[in-house]
Motif scaffolding. Structure first.
Motif, PDB file in Angstrom:
ATOM      1  N   GLY A  23      -7.614  11.906  -0.903  1.00 52.55           N
ATOM      2  CA  GLY A  23      -6.703  11.682  -2.018  1.00 52.55           C
ATOM      3  C   GLY A  23      -5.314  12.247  -1.807  1.00 52.55           C
ATOM      4  O   GLY A  23      -4.314  11.601  -2.159  1.00 52.55           O
ATOM      5  N   VAL A  24      -5.207  13.450  -1.224  1.00 55.53           N
ATOM      6  CA  VAL A  24      -3.890  14.070  -1.053  1.00 55.53           C
ATOM      7  C   VAL A  24      -3.022  13.261  -0.084  1.00 55.53           C
ATOM      8  O   VAL A  24      -1.896  12.878  -0.440  1.00 55.53           O
ATOM      9  CB  VAL A  24      -4.021  15.542  -0.608  1.00 55.53           C
ATOM     10  CG1 VAL A  24      -2.658  16.097  -0.192  1.00 55.53           C
ATOM     11  CG2 VAL A  24      -4.606  16.384  -1.739  1.00 55.53           C
ATOM     12  N   PRO A  25      -3.473  12.970   1.144  1.00 59.56           N
ATOM     13  CA  PRO A  25      -2.605  12.176   2.028  1.00 59.56           C
ATOM     14  C   PRO A  25      -2.326  10.772   1.493  1.00 59.56           C
ATOM     15  O   PRO A  25      -1.221  10.242   1.681  1.00 59.56           O
ATOM     16  CB  PRO A  25      -3.385  12.128   3.349  1.00 59.56           C
ATOM     17  CG  PRO A  25      -4.781  12.484   3.010  1.00 59.56           C
ATOM     18  CD  PRO A  25      -4.704  13.400   1.834  1.00 59.56           C
ATOM     19  N   HIS A  26      -3.310  10.175   0.801  1.00 61.54           N
ATOM     20  CA  HIS A  26      -3.096   8.846   0.229  1.00 61.54           C
ATOM     21  C   HIS A  26      -1.959   8.876  -0.785  1.00 61.54           C
ATOM     22  O   HIS A  26      -1.087   7.986  -0.785  1.00 61.54           O
ATOM     23  CB  HIS A  26      -4.379   8.359  -0.428  1.00 61.54           C
ATOM     24  CG  HIS A  26      -4.271   7.005  -1.052  1.00 61.54           C
ATOM     25  ND1 HIS A  26      -4.247   5.836  -0.319  1.00 61.54           N
ATOM     26  CD2 HIS A  26      -4.164   6.621  -2.355  1.00 61.54           C
ATOM     27  CE1 HIS A  26      -4.140   4.809  -1.131  1.00 61.54           C
ATOM     28  NE2 HIS A  26      -4.080   5.255  -2.370  1.00 61.54           N
ATOM     29  N   ASN A  27      -1.930   9.895  -1.616  1.00 62.37           N
ATOM     30  CA  ASN A  27      -0.897   9.986  -2.640  1.00 62.37           C
ATOM     31  C   ASN A  27       0.446  10.449  -2.091  1.00 62.37           C
ATOM     32  O   ASN A  27       1.462  10.309  -2.782  1.00 62.37           O
ATOM     33  CB  ASN A  27      -1.355  10.918  -3.763  1.00 62.37           C
ATOM     34  CG  ASN A  27      -2.343  10.234  -4.694  1.00 62.37           C
ATOM     35  OD1 ASN A  27      -1.985   9.362  -5.470  1.00 62.37           O
ATOM     36  ND2 ASN A  27      -3.604  10.622  -4.607  1.00 62.37           N
ATOM     37  N   LEU A  28       0.458  10.979  -0.881  1.00 69.73           N
ATOM     38  CA  LEU A  28       1.735  11.310  -0.253  1.00 69.73           C
ATOM     39  C   LEU A  28       2.484  10.056   0.182  1.00 69.73           C
ATOM     40  O   LEU A  28       3.704   9.982   0.095  1.00 69.73           O
ATOM     41  CB  LEU A  28       1.518  12.231   0.953  1.00 69.73           C
ATOM     42  CG  LEU A  28       1.128  13.678   0.659  1.00 69.73           C
ATOM     43  CD1 LEU A  28       0.845  14.427   1.960  1.00 69.73           C
ATOM     44  CD2 LEU A  28       2.224  14.393  -0.126  1.00 69.73           C
ATOM     45  N   TYR A  29       1.741   9.047   0.666  1.00 71.44           N
ATOM     46  CA  TYR A  29       2.444   7.873   1.190  1.00 71.44           C
ATOM     47  C   TYR A  29       2.459   6.664   0.255  1.00 71.44           C
ATOM     48  O   TYR A  29       3.369   5.834   0.317  1.00 71.44           O
ATOM     49  CB  TYR A  29       1.871   7.460   2.550  1.00 71.44           C
ATOM     50  CG  TYR A  29       0.506   6.810   2.555  1.00 71.44           C
ATOM     51  CD1 TYR A  29       0.331   5.472   2.172  1.00 71.44           C
ATOM     52  CD2 TYR A  29      -0.631   7.499   2.983  1.00 71.44           C
ATOM     53  CE1 TYR A  29      -0.918   4.861   2.194  1.00 71.44           C
ATOM     54  CE2 TYR A  29      -1.881   6.899   3.012  1.00 71.44           C
ATOM     55  CZ  TYR A  29      -2.023   5.582   2.619  1.00 71.44           C
ATOM     56  OH  TYR A  29      -3.250   4.978   2.636  1.00 71.44           O
ATOM     57  N   ILE A  30       1.472   6.551  -0.651  1.00 71.46           N
ATOM     58  CA  ILE A  30       1.313   5.293  -1.385  1.00 71.46           C
ATOM     59  C   ILE A  30       2.484   4.943  -2.306  1.00 71.46           C
ATOM     60  O   ILE A  30       2.811   3.754  -2.450  1.00 71.46           O
ATOM     61  CB  ILE A  30      -0.027   5.286  -2.168  1.00 71.46           C
ATOM     62  CG1 ILE A  30      -0.422   3.846  -2.523  1.00 71.46           C
ATOM     63  CG2 ILE A  30       0.028   6.177  -3.395  1.00 71.46           C
ATOM     64  CD1 ILE A  30      -0.658   2.942  -1.351  1.00 71.46           C
ATOM     65  N   PRO A  31       3.193   5.922  -2.957  1.00 71.92           N
ATOM     66  CA  PRO A  31       4.307   5.487  -3.814  1.00 71.92           C
ATOM     67  C   PRO A  31       5.419   4.781  -3.042  1.00 71.92           C
ATOM     68  O   PRO A  31       6.163   3.978  -3.603  1.00 71.92           O
ATOM     69  CB  PRO A  31       4.821   6.804  -4.423  1.00 71.92           C
ATOM     70  CG  PRO A  31       3.681   7.753  -4.303  1.00 71.92           C
ATOM     71  CD  PRO A  31       2.992   7.368  -3.033  1.00 71.92           C
ATOM     72  N   PHE A  32       5.535   5.097  -1.751  1.00 67.88           N
ATOM     73  CA  PHE A  32       6.630   4.560  -0.952  1.00 67.88           C
ATOM     74  C   PHE A  32       6.200   3.411  -0.045  1.00 67.88           C
ATOM     75  O   PHE A  32       7.017   2.867   0.693  1.00 67.88           O
ATOM     76  CB  PHE A  32       7.207   5.687  -0.074  1.00 67.88           C
ATOM     77  CG  PHE A  32       7.628   6.900  -0.844  1.00 67.88           C
ATOM     78  CD1 PHE A  32       8.880   6.983  -1.420  1.00 67.88           C
ATOM     79  CD2 PHE A  32       6.750   7.959  -1.024  1.00 67.88           C
ATOM     80  CE1 PHE A  32       9.266   8.091  -2.144  1.00 67.88           C
ATOM     81  CE2 PHE A  32       7.131   9.073  -1.738  1.00 67.88           C
ATOM     82  CZ  PHE A  32       8.388   9.144  -2.308  1.00 67.88           C
ATOM     83  N   PHE A  33       4.921   3.031  -0.103  1.00 64.92           N
ATOM     84  CA  PHE A  33       4.394   2.093   0.888  1.00 64.92           C
ATOM     85  C   PHE A  33       5.024   0.695   0.804  1.00 64.92           C
ATOM     86  O   PHE A  33       5.407   0.128   1.840  1.00 64.92           O
ATOM     87  CB  PHE A  33       2.871   2.014   0.778  1.00 64.92           C
ATOM     88  CG  PHE A  33       2.220   1.384   1.960  1.00 64.92           C
ATOM     89  CD1 PHE A  33       2.191   2.040   3.179  1.00 64.92           C
ATOM     90  CD2 PHE A  33       1.647   0.126   1.879  1.00 64.92           C
ATOM     91  CE1 PHE A  33       1.607   1.463   4.297  1.00 64.92           C
ATOM     92  CE2 PHE A  33       1.059  -0.465   2.985  1.00 64.92           C
ATOM     93  CZ  PHE A  33       1.036   0.206   4.203  1.00 64.92           C
ATOM     94  N   PRO A  34       5.158   0.086  -0.393  1.00 71.75           N
ATOM     95  CA  PRO A  34       5.827  -1.231  -0.434  1.00 71.75           C
ATOM     96  C   PRO A  34       7.256  -1.183   0.095  1.00 71.75           C
ATOM     97  O   PRO A  34       7.693  -2.104   0.798  1.00 71.75           O
ATOM     98  CB  PRO A  34       5.783  -1.595  -1.921  1.00 71.75           C
ATOM     99  CG  PRO A  34       4.628  -0.810  -2.473  1.00 71.75           C
ATOM    100  CD  PRO A  34       4.648   0.479  -1.724  1.00 71.75           C
ATOM    101  N   LEU A  35       7.970  -0.090  -0.214  1.00 74.16           N
ATOM    102  CA  LEU A  35       9.342   0.040   0.271  1.00 74.16           C
ATOM    103  C   LEU A  35       9.366   0.236   1.785  1.00 74.16           C
ATOM    104  O   LEU A  35      10.274  -0.248   2.472  1.00 74.16           O
ATOM    105  CB  LEU A  35      10.031   1.212  -0.436  1.00 74.16           C
ATOM    106  CG  LEU A  35      11.547   1.287  -0.313  1.00 74.16           C
ATOM    107  CD1 LEU A  35      12.196   0.053  -0.928  1.00 74.16           C
ATOM    108  CD2 LEU A  35      12.074   2.545  -0.989  1.00 74.16           C
TER     109      LEU A  35
END
Length: 424
Positions: A23-35
């Protein structure tokens, strides 16, 4: 806080304690993934096409997940499917250069529907029935808490630039997630029901196990209540395609929000939902299920109307001055309304799903519902992406119509289950 978790049996304890490693690494990158995809040259329709391919393949892997879990065991299926669906894609994403890399990664990532079934069995099968709801609450809370690590990526993207920071975050995700999968496999054990199913299916092929699902499919299509819930979860999934994949592009590309602010919104959403689940949720159980869900849909509509009314603001207004707070206020309000709507609607959608299926065939029916839902939803990744290329406002305008259709389906439940027992 850890005392109730440590009191759990081995498998559920390991599942909960290792979940932050995903969960922690997923939430580090997911907000910026589409960009991140957009910056590497992918257009909105490219992103939508990748989403559609992923959904189509998930339809297949979701169907295979149940039979593979029975045939090969919960523990073995989980580690193999997790490595294929997360370790390999995060490595590919970290090195991605163009559309082809993301397409191949999406093919591997679709396998997560297999481990969704097998990991869920590892989590609950050896747990006493009266503890299962609380166990899921701990898993959900662990996921929400992980969101609060997002400011780390916010800081580094603001200090450096998007692509190199994302590559480091995705490499970290690959290492952390892989360690989680290995730990769970090494120290976990096959469940009691898993050992039973291994013995029962040892002389049965995967094809034979798959064919046994045809009678369950007929049961679904002949049950009106189950068909209604199928349409409901399908509409929800289509709407989430827009909200999960095109929100960040809309607010950065159209509204002018600096990309480093993207991490603010999932943190705010998680905080509000966490407060809702810990402090308010149980008080709503005295109200009719359909009424609370309609209230949530009303909040969704209000939030999306507000989102569509927000005007672009010059980049300079987001400098570290009081103007930044004023500029972000409408988006903060939208996020708060959307979080409350989700807390009202989504848990009761899950309860409605459980209430509207035959309890004797619940596992296979719910698996097939996911398969059908994904089959219907899969073209909409590309469709929503094409809409977004015309105008990034269109997917959110479409969401308003989807919420209205959901309201019709929920209202049809008025004569059925009218309380929220079983919701979490």
């Amino acid at each position: 806080m850890l005392k109730p978790i440590m009191a759990l049996k081995k498998n559920p304890r390991l599942c909960v304690l290792t979940e932050p490693m995903w969960g922690v690494p997923h939430n580090l990158y997911i907000p910026f993934f589409p960009l991140y995809m957009h910056t590497l040259g992918l257009g909105d329709s490219d992103i939508g096409l990748i989403i559609s391919v992923g959904f189509f393949l998930q339809m297949i892997t979701a169907f295979l997940g149940g039979v593979a879990t029975d045939k090969f065991g919960r523990r073995r299926t989980t580690v193999v499917a997790d490595v294929l669906s997360w370790s390999i894609p995060t490595a590919l994403w970290a090195m991605a250069q163009d559309f082809r890399w993301f397409l191949v990664a999406a093919i591997f990532n679709s396998i997560w529907r297999v481990s969704e079934t097998s990991w869920g069995c590892l989590l609950v099968e050896d747990v006493e029935a009266e503890k299962i709801v609380k166990l899921y609450q701990w898993v959900y809370i662990a996921g929400l808490i992980a969101v609060f690590f997002a400011p780390i990526s916010w800081y580094f993207i603001g200090a450096y630039s998007l692509v190199p920071v994302m590559r480091v975050l995705l490499a970290f995700a690959c290492v952390s997630m892989t360690l989680k999968f290995i730990i769970l496999y090494k120290y976990g054990e096959e469940t009691g029901q898993g050992r039973v199913r291994l013995e029962e299916t040892k002389n049965t092929s995967l094809a034979q196990l798959a064919l046994q699902c045809k009678d369950v499919f007929l049961q679904i299509v002949k049950t009106p209540a189950t068909v209604r819930i199928l349409f409901l979860i399908t509409l929800v999934n289509i709407q989430q395609i827009a909200s999960n994949n095109f929100f960040s592009l809309y607010i950065v590309q159209d509204l002018g929000v600096p990309e480093q602010f993207l991490a603010l919104f999932p943190i705010l959403r998680a905080g509000i939902m966490l407060a809702f689940f810990l402090g308010i949720q149980s008080r709503l159980n005295r109200f009719p299920l359909y009424a609370v869900m309609l209230g949530g849909l009303g909040a969704y509509i209000a939030g999306h109307v507000l989102l569509l009314m927000i005007s672009p603001i010059p980049y300079d207004y987001y400098a570290p001055t009081p103007f930044a707070l004023v500029a972000l206020a409408p988006l903060v309000a939208f996020t708060a309304i959307d979080a409350c709507a989700a807390a009202l609607f989504l848990p009761r959608r899950d309860s409605l799903l459980v209430l509207n299926v035959d309890p004797h065939e619940r596992a296979r029916i719910m698996a097939l519902l996911v398969v059908i839902m994904l089959g219907i939803s899969s073209p909409f990744g590309y469709i929503v992406g094409a809409m977004s290329e015309i105008s990034r406002r269109i997917p959110f305008m479409m969401s308003l119509g989807l919420f209205a259709l959901m309201g019709v389906l929920v209202a049809m439940e008025r004569g059925g289950h009218d309380r929220t027992e079983g919701s979490t």
